[in-house]
Design a protein around this motif. Structure first.
Motif, mmCIF file in Angstrom:
data_model
loop_
_atom_site.group_PDB
_atom_site.id
_atom_site.type_symbol
_atom_site.label_atom_id
_atom_site.label_comp_id
_atom_site.label_asym_id
_atom_site.label_seq_id
_atom_site.Cartn_x
_atom_site.Cartn_y
_atom_site.Cartn_z
ATOM 1 N N ILE A 222 0.771 -1.323 -0.352
ATOM 2 C CA ILE A 222 -0.459 -0.070 0.534
ATOM 3 C C ILE A 222 0.499 1.761 0.937
ATOM 4 O O ILE A 222 0.921 1.881 -0.609
ATOM 5 C CB ILE A 222 -1.050 -0.335 1.353
ATOM 6 N N ALA A 223 1.799 1.221 0.683
ATOM 7 C CA ALA A 223 3.083 2.431 0.604
ATOM 8 C C ALA A 223 3.833 2.580 -0.510
ATOM 9 O O ALA A 223 3.654 3.336 -1.143
ATOM 10 C CB ALA A 223 3.759 2.339 1.611
ATOM 11 N N VAL A 224 4.162 1.858 -1.525
ATOM 12 C CA VAL A 224 4.162 2.133 -2.510
ATOM 13 C C VAL A 224 2.869 2.480 -3.266
ATOM 14 O O VAL A 224 3.627 3.594 -4.685
ATOM 15 C CB VAL A 224 5.024 -0.094 -2.878
ATOM 16 N N CYS A 225 2.483 2.123 -3.425
ATOM 17 C CA CYS A 225 1.002 2.668 -3.937
ATOM 18 C C CYS A 225 0.781 4.185 -4.264
ATOM 19 O O CYS A 225 0.676 4.888 -4.717
ATOM 20 C CB CYS A 225 -0.367 1.126 -3.949
ATOM 21 N N PHE A 226 0.701 3.876 -2.954
ATOM 22 C CA PHE A 226 0.235 5.442 -2.069
ATOM 23 C C PHE A 226 1.716 6.622 -3.015
ATOM 24 O O PHE A 226 1.600 7.453 -3.375
ATOM 25 C CB PHE A 226 0.848 5.620 -0.763
ATOM 26 N N LEU A 227 3.374 6.264 -2.974
ATOM 27 C CA LEU A 227 3.923 6.810 -3.185
ATOM 28 C C LEU A 227 4.317 7.263 -4.555
ATOM 29 O O LEU A 227 4.540 8.323 -5.155
ATOM 30 C CB LEU A 227 5.473 6.362 -2.839
ATOM 31 N N VAL A 228 3.667 6.325 -5.873
ATOM 32 C CA VAL A 228 3.873 6.574 -6.817
ATOM 33 C C VAL A 228 2.220 7.438 -7.175
ATOM 34 O O VAL A 228 2.953 8.624 -8.100
ATOM 35 C CB VAL A 228 3.642 5.015 -7.365
ATOM 36 N N VAL A 229 1.286 7.041 -6.981
ATOM 37 C CA VAL A 229 -0.354 8.282 -6.590
ATOM 38 C C VAL A 229 0.387 9.341 -6.082
ATOM 39 O O VAL A 229 -0.111 10.633 -7.408
ATOM 40 C CB VAL A 229 -1.178 7.900 -5.843
ATOM 41 N N GLN A 230 1.131 9.328 -4.907
ATOM 42 C CA GLN A 230 1.725 10.770 -4.316
ATOM 43 C C GLN A 230 2.612 11.275 -5.469
ATOM 44 O O GLN A 230 2.365 12.913 -5.726
ATOM 45 C CB GLN A 230 2.627 10.788 -3.274
#
Length: 135
Positions: free
Chosen positions: A100-108
């Motif tokens: 989830i953190a990786v997905c969040f960082l990509v979207v951010q």
């Protein structure tokens, strides 16, 4: 303090309960540290999810402004309760939270890049307009 806690649990006959299962490993101090960090992170995540549910259900003002001390105490109380949960649960939590953190960082990152391009286009338009006005 963890050794003391686990020693008391051992006397009660529940030595492998929760975070005390780390005592059986060769790197027990690293295991205790990692499991405590995961438990605090799970406590904070649980609190944030509860606040999200309150906000979505129409209690946003109450969730944001009321019981500020209770929110901090909830993390500590949840952490103490989670000390008794098996370590395997938090290993799964770590893996899920990492994805989830990786997905969040990509979207951010995409949002910040889009914002930078939009800002650049807007200010370039201002510069072009200022040059036209000078002529």
């Amino acid at each position: 303090w963890v050794e003391w806690f686990c020693g008391k649990i051992q006397l009660a006959g529940m030595g492998g309960l929760g975070v005390c299962a780390c005592a059986a490993e060769s790197m027990e101090t690293a295991c205790w540290a990692e499991q405590n960090v995961l438990r605090v992170a799970a406590s904070a995540t649980t609190l944030f999810l509860a606040l999200l549910v309150l906000a979505v259900s129409g209690c946003a003002a109450g969730a944001a402004r009321l019981h500020s001390v209770g929110k901090f105490m909830a993390i500590i109380v949840l952490w103490l309760v989670l000390l008794f949960f098996p370590n395997g649960i938090f290993d799964v939590f770590r893996n899920v939270a990492s994805v989830i953190a990786v997905c969040f960082l990509v979207v951010q990152s995409l949002i910040i890049i889009d914002m930078a391009y939009t800002w650049n286009e807007k200010w370039f338009g201002f510069a072009v307009q200022a040059q036209r006005d000078l002529k």
